[in-house]
Design a protein around this motif. Structure first.
Motif, PDB file in Angstrom:
ATOM      1  N   GLN A  41       0.813  -1.208   0.000  1.00  0.00           N
ATOM      2  CA  GLN A  41       0.000   0.000   0.000  1.00  0.00           C
ATOM      3  C   GLN A  41       0.852   1.267   0.000  1.00  0.00           C
ATOM      4  OE1 GLN A  41      -2.299  -0.804   3.479  1.00  0.00           O
ATOM      5  NE2 GLN A  41      -3.709  -2.193   2.435  1.00  0.00           N
ATOM      6  N   GLN A  42       2.049   1.184   0.574  1.00  0.00           N
ATOM      7  CA  GLN A  42       2.922   2.355   0.664  1.00  0.00           C
ATOM      8  C   GLN A  42       3.891   2.470  -0.511  1.00  0.00           C
ATOM      9  OE1 GLN A  42       4.768   1.915   4.523  1.00  0.00           O
ATOM     10  NE2 GLN A  42       2.952   2.667   5.616  1.00  0.00           N
ATOM     11  N   ALA A  43       3.930   1.438  -1.355  1.00  0.00           N
ATOM     12  CA  ALA A  43       4.862   1.452  -2.482  1.00  0.00           C
ATOM     13  C   ALA A  43       4.448   2.478  -3.533  1.00  0.00           C
ATOM     14  CB  ALA A  43       4.928   0.059  -3.111  1.00  0.00           C
ATOM     15  N   ASP A  44       5.438   2.967  -4.260  1.00  0.00           N
ATOM     16  CA  ASP A  44       5.176   3.935  -5.329  1.00  0.00           C
ATOM     17  C   ASP A  44       4.654   3.250  -6.583  1.00  0.00           C
ATOM     18  OD1 ASP A  44       6.451   6.551  -4.178  1.00  0.00           O
ATOM     19  OD2 ASP A  44       7.944   4.975  -3.821  1.00  0.00           O
ATOM     20  N   ARG A  45       5.099   1.997  -6.816  1.00  0.00           N
ATOM     21  CA  ARG A  45       4.673   1.203  -7.966  1.00  0.00           C
ATOM     22  C   ARG A  45       4.524  -0.243  -7.524  1.00  0.00           C
ATOM     23  NH1 ARG A  45       5.656   4.421 -12.511  1.00  0.00           N
ATOM     24  NH2 ARG A  45       6.802   6.287 -11.857  1.00  0.00           N
ATOM     25  N   VAL A  46       3.640  -0.958  -8.202  1.00  0.00           N
ATOM     26  CA  VAL A  46       3.338  -2.328  -7.796  1.00  0.00           C
ATOM     27  C   VAL A  46       3.361  -3.232  -9.023  1.00  0.00           C
ATOM     28  CG1 VAL A  46       1.618  -3.845  -6.742  1.00  0.00           C
ATOM     29  CG2 VAL A  46       1.944  -1.516  -5.847  1.00  0.00           C
ATOM     30  N   VAL A  47       3.937  -4.420  -8.854  1.00  0.00           N
ATOM     31  CA  VAL A  47       3.985  -5.425  -9.919  1.00  0.00           C
ATOM     32  C   VAL A  47       3.274  -6.677  -9.423  1.00  0.00           C
ATOM     33  CG1 VAL A  47       5.466  -6.839 -11.393  1.00  0.00           C
ATOM     34  CG2 VAL A  47       6.166  -4.500 -10.792  1.00  0.00           C
ATOM     35  N   LEU A  48       2.346  -7.187 -10.237  1.00  0.00           N
ATOM     36  CA  LEU A  48       1.613  -8.420  -9.925  1.00  0.00           C
ATOM     37  C   LEU A  48       1.997  -9.488 -10.946  1.00  0.00           C
ATOM     38  CD1 LEU A  48      -0.603  -9.800  -8.176  1.00  0.00           C
ATOM     39  CD2 LEU A  48      -2.251  -9.036  -9.907  1.00  0.00           C
ATOM     40  N   PRO A  49       2.945 -10.375 -10.601  1.00  0.00           N
ATOM     41  CA  PRO A  49       3.310 -11.456 -11.518  1.00  0.00           C
ATOM     42  C   PRO A  49       2.376 -12.639 -11.335  1.00  0.00           C
ATOM     43  CG  PRO A  49       4.732 -11.501  -9.612  1.00  0.00           C
ATOM     44  CD  PRO A  49       3.739 -10.384  -9.382  1.00  0.00           C
ATOM     45  N   GLY A  50       2.598 -13.690 -12.099  1.00  0.00           N
ATOM     46  CA  GLY A  50       1.768 -14.885 -11.938  1.00  0.00           C
ATOM     47  C   GLY A  50       2.116 -15.957 -12.949  1.00  0.00           C
ATOM     48  N   VAL A  51       2.235 -17.188 -12.467  1.00  0.00           N
ATOM     49  CA  VAL A  51       2.416 -18.351 -13.343  1.00  0.00           C
ATOM     50  C   VAL A  51       1.573 -19.485 -12.789  1.00  0.00           C
ATOM     51  CG1 VAL A  51       4.749 -17.726 -14.083  1.00  0.00           C
ATOM     52  CG2 VAL A  51       4.448 -19.131 -12.047  1.00  0.00           C
ATOM     53  N   GLY A  52       1.272 -20.458 -13.637  1.00  0.00           N
ATOM     54  CA  GLY A  52       0.512 -21.620 -13.184  1.00  0.00           C
ATOM     55  C   GLY A  52      -0.970 -21.502 -13.462  1.00  0.00           C
ATOM     56  N   ALA A  53      -1.731 -22.385 -12.830  1.00  0.00           N
ATOM     57  CA  ALA A  53      -3.177 -22.442 -13.049  1.00  0.00           C
ATOM     58  C   ALA A  53      -3.862 -21.270 -12.358  1.00  0.00           C
ATOM     59  CB  ALA A  53      -3.730 -23.753 -12.507  1.00  0.00           C
ATOM     60  N   ILE A  54      -4.815 -20.662 -13.061  1.00  0.00           N
ATOM     61  CA  ILE A  54      -5.455 -19.471 -12.523  1.00  0.00           C
ATOM     62  C   ILE A  54      -6.304 -19.782 -11.288  1.00  0.00           C
ATOM     63  CG2 ILE A  54      -7.590 -19.503 -13.872  1.00  0.00           C
ATOM     64  CD1 ILE A  54      -7.002 -16.439 -14.365  1.00  0.00           C
ATOM     65  N   ARG A  55      -6.848 -20.996 -11.188  1.00  0.00           N
ATOM     66  CA  ARG A  55      -7.606 -21.372  -9.993  1.00  0.00           C
ATOM     67  C   ARG A  55      -6.731 -21.275  -8.752  1.00  0.00           C
ATOM     68  NH1 ARG A  55      -9.297 -27.300 -10.390  1.00  0.00           N
ATOM     69  NH2 ARG A  55      -7.021 -27.444 -10.338  1.00  0.00           N
ATOM     70  N   ASP A  56      -5.503 -21.802  -8.856  1.00  0.00           N
ATOM     71  CA  ASP A  56      -4.585 -21.761  -7.727  1.00  0.00           C
ATOM     72  C   ASP A  56      -4.131 -20.339  -7.437  1.00  0.00           C
ATOM     73  OD1 ASP A  56      -4.803 -24.533  -7.638  1.00  0.00           O
ATOM     74  OD2 ASP A  56      -3.038 -24.829  -8.911  1.00  0.00           O
ATOM     75  N   CYS A  57      -3.888 -19.582  -8.501  1.00  0.00           N
ATOM     76  CA  CYS A  57      -3.485 -18.180  -8.321  1.00  0.00           C
ATOM     77  C   CYS A  57      -4.565 -17.393  -7.594  1.00  0.00           C
ATOM     78  CB  CYS A  57      -3.192 -17.536  -9.673  1.00  0.00           C
ATOM     79  SG  CYS A  57      -1.621 -18.044 -10.415  1.00  0.00           S
ATOM     80  N   MET A  58      -5.800 -17.515  -8.045  1.00  0.00           N
ATOM     81  CA  MET A  58      -6.886 -16.765  -7.406  1.00  0.00           C
ATOM     82  C   MET A  58      -7.115 -17.240  -5.973  1.00  0.00           C
ATOM     83  SD  MET A  58      -7.939 -14.269  -9.177  1.00  0.00           S
ATOM     84  CE  MET A  58      -9.178 -13.914  -7.930  1.00  0.00           C
ATOM     85  N   ALA A  59      -6.938 -18.533  -5.718  1.00  0.00           N
ATOM     86  CA  ALA A  59      -7.110 -19.039  -4.356  1.00  0.00           C
ATOM     87  C   ALA A  59      -6.085 -18.407  -3.425  1.00  0.00           C
ATOM     88  CB  ALA A  59      -6.981 -20.559  -4.337  1.00  0.00           C
ATOM     89  N   GLU A  60      -4.824 -18.319  -3.872  1.00  0.00           N
ATOM     90  CA  GLU A  60      -3.787 -17.720  -3.042  1.00  0.00           C
ATOM     91  C   GLU A  60      -3.978 -16.215  -2.909  1.00  0.00           C
ATOM     92  OE1 GLU A  60      -1.323 -19.214  -1.185  1.00  0.00           O
ATOM     93  OE2 GLU A  60      -2.616 -20.916  -1.655  1.00  0.00           O
ATOM     94  N   ILE A  61      -4.399 -15.580  -3.997  1.00  0.00           N
ATOM     95  CA  ILE A  61      -4.657 -14.137  -3.970  1.00  0.00           C
ATOM     96  C   ILE A  61      -5.719 -13.805  -2.928  1.00  0.00           C
ATOM     97  CG2 ILE A  61      -5.799 -12.308  -5.308  1.00  0.00           C
ATOM     98  CD1 ILE A  61      -4.131 -13.265  -7.724  1.00  0.00           C
ATOM     99  N   ARG A  62      -6.784 -14.588  -2.898  1.00  0.00           N
ATOM    100  CA  ARG A  62      -7.856 -14.334  -1.930  1.00  0.00           C
ATOM    101  C   ARG A  62      -7.432 -14.729  -0.515  1.00  0.00           C
ATOM    102  NH1 ARG A  62     -11.506 -16.193  -6.468  1.00  0.00           N
ATOM    103  NH2 ARG A  62     -12.511 -14.274  -7.202  1.00  0.00           N
ATOM    104  N   HIS A  63      -6.715 -15.838  -0.406  1.00  0.00           N
ATOM    105  CA  HIS A  63      -6.284 -16.305   0.912  1.00  0.00           C
ATOM    106  C   HIS A  63      -5.380 -15.295   1.603  1.00  0.00           C
ATOM    107  CE1 HIS A  63      -4.964 -18.977   4.092  1.00  0.00           C
ATOM    108  NE2 HIS A  63      -3.705 -18.817   3.732  1.00  0.00           N
ATOM    109  N   LYS A  64      -4.506 -14.663   0.820  1.00  0.00           N
ATOM    110  CA  LYS A  64      -3.556 -13.708   1.386  1.00  0.00           C
ATOM    111  C   LYS A  64      -4.068 -12.264   1.375  1.00  0.00           C
ATOM    112  CE  LYS A  64       0.746 -16.246   0.727  1.00  0.00           C
ATOM    113  NZ  LYS A  64       0.311 -17.562   0.341  1.00  0.00           N
ATOM    114  N   GLY A  65      -5.299 -12.057   0.909  1.00  0.00           N
ATOM    115  CA  GLY A  65      -5.863 -10.713   0.879  1.00  0.00           C
ATOM    116  C   GLY A  65      -5.296  -9.820  -0.206  1.00  0.00           C
ATOM    117  N   VAL A  66      -4.633 -10.433  -1.184  1.00  0.00           N
ATOM    118  CA  VAL A  66      -4.038  -9.651  -2.269  1.00  0.00           C
ATOM    119  C   VAL A  66      -5.121  -9.008  -3.135  1.00  0.00           C
ATOM    120  CG1 VAL A  66      -2.626  -9.818  -4.378  1.00  0.00           C
ATOM    121  CG2 VAL A  66      -1.908 -10.979  -2.282  1.00  0.00           C
TER     122      VAL A  66
END
Length: 214
Positions: A41-66
């Motif tokens: 939240q305090q960063a000047d710029r943000v990068v959102l990378p991602g590899v793998g299955a989108i189901r797993d990515c979205m599960a981790e994104i939601r789990h970690k509050g991303v």
């Protein structure tokens, strides 16, 4: 000191992306790999990378509050760069894994290339789409500065994106079908290809991102 936060939610090519960003960053910029909401939240710029299955990515994104953090970054209009699956998760929905609802910060959908993908000449094309392909700069954008149109970038993906609004699609590619590989809206810029693996043109795009003022 300017801070670039590379979001670590367990599903990104973090080492390559962070090292490429460090390579093009000035002495006044520090690249931080983090999943800490306050740091992001305090960063000047943000990068959102991602590899793998989108189901797993979205599960981790939601789990970690991303998901909430990304929406806060978008609302604050700080520069946000999505890479590969990090671009796909910004859209509304993906066909992968039987259908997955995504973040919906940009209007669009993600579709499978298909099992009988062919070139215009009728040649069977392999899925995933892997390797170097030319990118048409469909719309002008500051992140294309210093990069020739139809330059090659490196891809690895089986699903492709389609934005609802044509003006959001600033880069396109053809691989059996035409699809969107670079999307831009306000302070968001997202790419299907891997700039960190795309030699000089990819590094130039990352450099442009670090200098971009939306």
């Amino acid at each position: 000191m300017k801070i670039v936060a590379v979001i670590d939610y367990g599903m990104g090519n973090l080492h390559s992306a962070s090292k490429a960003l460090e390579h093009v960053a000035g002495r006044d910029t520090r690249v931080v790999v983090t999943c800490d909401p306050q740091t992001i939240q305090q960063a000047d710029r943000v990068v959102l990378p991602g590899v793998g299955a989108i189901r797993d990515c979205m599960a981790e994104i939601r789990h970690k509050g991303v998901d909430d953090v990304v929406r806060e970054v978008v609302a604050s209009e700080r520069p946000l760069l999505g890479i590969c699956v990090g671009m796909q998760v910004m859209l509304d929905h993906s066909e992968e894994n039987g259908g997955v609802e995504c973040l919906g910060v940009m209007s669009g959908n993600v579709k499978f290339f298909g099992r009988d993908l062919k070139s215009p000449a009728g040649e069977k094309l392999k899925v995933p789409h892997m390797g170097w392909s030319r990118v048409d700069q469909h719309q002008p954008h500051a992140l294309w500065e210093g990069i020739e149109n139809n330059e090659r970038f490196y891809f690895v993906h089986s699903y492709h994106a389609h934005a609802v609004d044509d003006e959001v699609a600033v880069g396109r590619c053809d691989y059996g079908v035409s699809f969107d590989v670079a999307l831009a809206s306000d302070a968001i810029f997202a790419v299907q290809f891997h700039p960190e693996k795309s030699a000089a043109s990819g590094l130039k795009l990352l450099e442009n991102f670090l200098q971009w003022t939306p």
